[in-house]
Design a protein around this motif. Structure first.
Motif, PDB file in Angstrom:
ATOM      1  N   THR A 193     -16.839  -3.563   0.567  1.00 26.98           N
ATOM      2  CA  THR A 193     -16.310  -2.244   0.933  1.00 26.98           C
ATOM      3  C   THR A 193     -17.471  -1.250   0.960  1.00 26.98           C
ATOM      4  N   ILE A 245      -4.834  -2.117  -2.208  1.00 23.26           N
ATOM      5  CA  ILE A 245      -4.815  -3.539  -1.830  1.00 23.26           C
ATOM      6  C   ILE A 245      -5.451  -4.407  -2.911  1.00 23.26           C
ATOM      7  N   PHE A 256      -6.538   2.905   0.799  1.00 21.65           N
ATOM      8  CA  PHE A 256      -6.110   1.545   1.144  1.00 21.65           C
ATOM      9  C   PHE A 256      -6.752   0.539   0.199  1.00 21.65           C
ATOM     10  N   TYR A 257      -8.067   0.633   0.004  1.00 26.78           N
ATOM     11  CA  TYR A 257      -8.771  -0.318  -0.862  1.00 26.78           C
ATOM     12  C   TYR A 257      -8.245  -0.247  -2.297  1.00 26.78           C
ATOM     13  N   CYS A 317      -2.374   0.832   8.272  1.00 24.23           N
ATOM     14  CA  CYS A 317      -2.184   1.865   7.240  1.00 24.23           C
ATOM     15  C   CYS A 317      -2.937   3.145   7.592  1.00 24.23           C
ATOM     16  N   GLN A 318      -4.136   2.996   8.154  1.00 22.63           N
ATOM     17  CA  GLN A 318      -4.887   4.180   8.540  1.00 22.63           C
ATOM     18  C   GLN A 318      -4.161   4.955   9.650  1.00 22.63           C
ATOM     19  N   VAL A 321       0.839  -1.207   0.000  1.00 25.57           N
ATOM     20  CA  VAL A 321       0.000   0.000   0.000  1.00 25.57           C
ATOM     21  C   VAL A 321       0.872   1.255   0.000  1.00 25.57           C
ATOM     22  N   GLU A 363      -9.085   5.100   4.200  1.00 22.04           N
ATOM     23  CA  GLU A 363      -9.694   3.816   3.843  1.00 22.04           C
ATOM     24  C   GLU A 363      -9.821   3.638   2.334  1.00 22.04           C
ATOM     25  N   LYS A 397      -5.233  -2.855   7.168  1.00 24.74           N
ATOM     26  CA  LYS A 397      -5.988  -1.613   6.938  1.00 24.74           C
ATOM     27  C   LYS A 397      -5.903  -0.689   8.153  1.00 24.74           C
ATOM     28  N   TRP A 398      -6.061  -1.270   9.358  1.00 20.13           N
ATOM     29  CA  TRP A 398      -5.965  -0.457  10.574  1.00 20.13           C
ATOM     30  C   TRP A 398      -4.574   0.174  10.697  1.00 20.13           C
TER      31      TRP A 398
END
Length: 452
Positions: free
Chosen positions: A259, A298, A294-295, A284-285, A124, A291, A281-282
């Motif tokens: 999502t 990924i 991230f999506y 990276c945030q 990411v 979010e 995800k947590w």
């Protein structure tokens, strides 16, 4: 700074040597044997030792740091000379900490999933051109080395292994990093040659949580009862962020992640990998990636090397290899492939290769681990048992441990290879899954591609 590596050829050690060379350090090293790809990679940077072996004369007071690999023994001649001269001797994780003590340290721990989660985070960051330092346990697409160290980057992402730091330092590696942000993906008893009881093993994660800096963050997998218990019991003044497996579906061999914008196709599959994705995800945030970004990133993540890595496909049949060896990971990986290919005949082949898996007492932990497979095969080498100086494991003990009447067991590499190469393909398709931290006594995985 002048550094000398004792056992420079290891997977982690040679990557650290390359990273320090890139940073401008003067790097030398020794080893008694160096294999590919370490050999060529060191040679390309002028770091390959001129000859193999240990040479105490290389150790002088001009060396500012000696870095000791796990491969080196306590009576290593170069180590003894360094001790005699009073040089500063570091274990691998100890030196890493020295390199990043002024950065925000993100440490990914857990009995399984940590390489994949670390890889997801780095993917990411790379996708969005965010430069971070890192140390990861697998070679990643788009990354030259498994270690990166700079003077300027604010963050470092570290895969937090619970195995010992060095022959001299018996502390688990992840106890030395003192994370600002930490993650625990799962707790399943492993490394029984070091942690003889389950309670002793779990205690290492208690200590890891206590090492998180005051006001830091713990991201933890609440789907794992032991992780949830350990995380929630901790009194360390930190912020705790639980995660769980997100909603997903599988359609025609493609996994769709739910999502806020609707179902999104992704390259990885299996509940355990979706769970890993939620943890990533947590993290990276908390490193500044929102979010939606991230999506977007990924969706293109194909997986870490040797972690559910597709090695062949011909439209009807497919083959994967995976590093899985612990009972929980074997069960999760086998289930994931069956879920992804429900109409295929799943042939799951597990090599018992680690100290834990070849321990007669530990074997019972594997009961049910291959139940998702249509055909279950176990391979182990009696020679490996002797080399590891363990008590002999018998055919009967393995059969009883897995508690599966149709279990196929091989101890001869040639016979196992013959079985694979004469595997009868099913009309609906065959999914071959090879799980091992070894190579089944010399199996060439490139040859396996011809089977599909």
């Amino acid at each position: 700074m002048r550094t000398h590596f004792i056992a420079i050829g290891g997977a982690a050690m040679h990557n650290l040597a390359l990273a320090l060379h890139e940073k401008g350090y003067k790097v030398t090293g020794s080893d008694d044997a160096i294999f590919e790809p370490s050999r060529t990679r060191l040679d390309n940077k002028g770091l390959l030792p001129a000859e193999m072996g240990w040479f105490p004369e290389k150790i002088t007071t001009a060396i500012e740091a000696v870095i000791l690999g796990m491969h080196a023994k306590a009576d290593n001649p170069e180590l003894l000379k360094a001790q005699e001269l009073g040089l500063k001797i570091y274990s691998y994780p100890e030196f890493l900490y020295e390199q990043c003590k002024d950065k925000t340290r993100v440490v990914i721990g857990g009995s399984h999933g940590k390489t994949t989660i670390t890889s997801m985070i780095l993917h990411v960051m790379h996708y969005h051109d965010i430069d971070v330092d890192y140390m990861v346990g697998a070679q990643l697409e788009g990354f030259d080395t498994m270690v990166r160290l700079t003077a300027d980057n604010d963050f470092i992402v570290l895969e937090g292994d619970e195995y010992l730091s060095s022959p001299m330092d018996r502390r688990p590696k992840f106890h030395l990093y003192q994370p600002n942000i930490a993650l625990i993906s799962g707790i399943a008893w492993d490394h029984i040659n070091v942690f003889p009881t389950y309670e002793n093993y779990v205690e290492q994660f208690d200590i890891f949580i206590q090492q998180i800096t005051n006001g830091g963050i713990l991201v933890y997998n609440e789907n794992d009862p032991e992780v949830k218990r350990v995380a929630e019991a901790s009194t360390n003044p930190i912020r705790k962020l639980p995660y769980q497996t997100p909603e997903y579906s599988v359609q025609n061999g493609v996994t769709y992640l739910e999502t806020p914008e609707g179902p999104m196709p992704i390259e990885v599959f299996g509940a355990h990998n979706l769970n890993n994705l939620a943890g990533a995800k947590w993290i990276c945030q908390n490193m500044g990636v929102d979010e939606a970004d991230f999506y977007e990133a990924i969706a293109t993540f194909k997986g870490a090397s040797k972690r559910l890595e597709k090695i062949a496909e011909n439209g009807k049949n497919v083959a994967y290899k995976d590093f899985a060896h612990s009972p929980s990971k074997v069960a999760a990986t086998t289930k994931a492939v069956k879920e992804q290919y429900p109409d295929h005949t799943l042939v799951a082949c597990l090599e018992l290769h680690t100290y834990s898996s070849l321990n007669a007492e530990f074997l019972k932990e594997y009961e049910g681990a291959l139940d998702s497979a249509d055909v279950a095969v176990v391979f182990y080498s009696p020679d490996a048992v002797k080399i590891k100086q363990l008590e002999e494991v018998t055919y009967e003990q393995i059969a009883k441990a897995f508690n599966r009447e149709d279990l196929i067991i091989y101890t001869n590499p040639a016979e196992f290879k013959d079985y694979l190469f004469n595997l009868e393909k099913q009309n609906k398709g065959t999914a071959l899954l090879l799980m091992s931290s070894g190579n089944y006594g010399g199996l060439n995985f490139d040859e396996v591609k011809t089977l599909i």
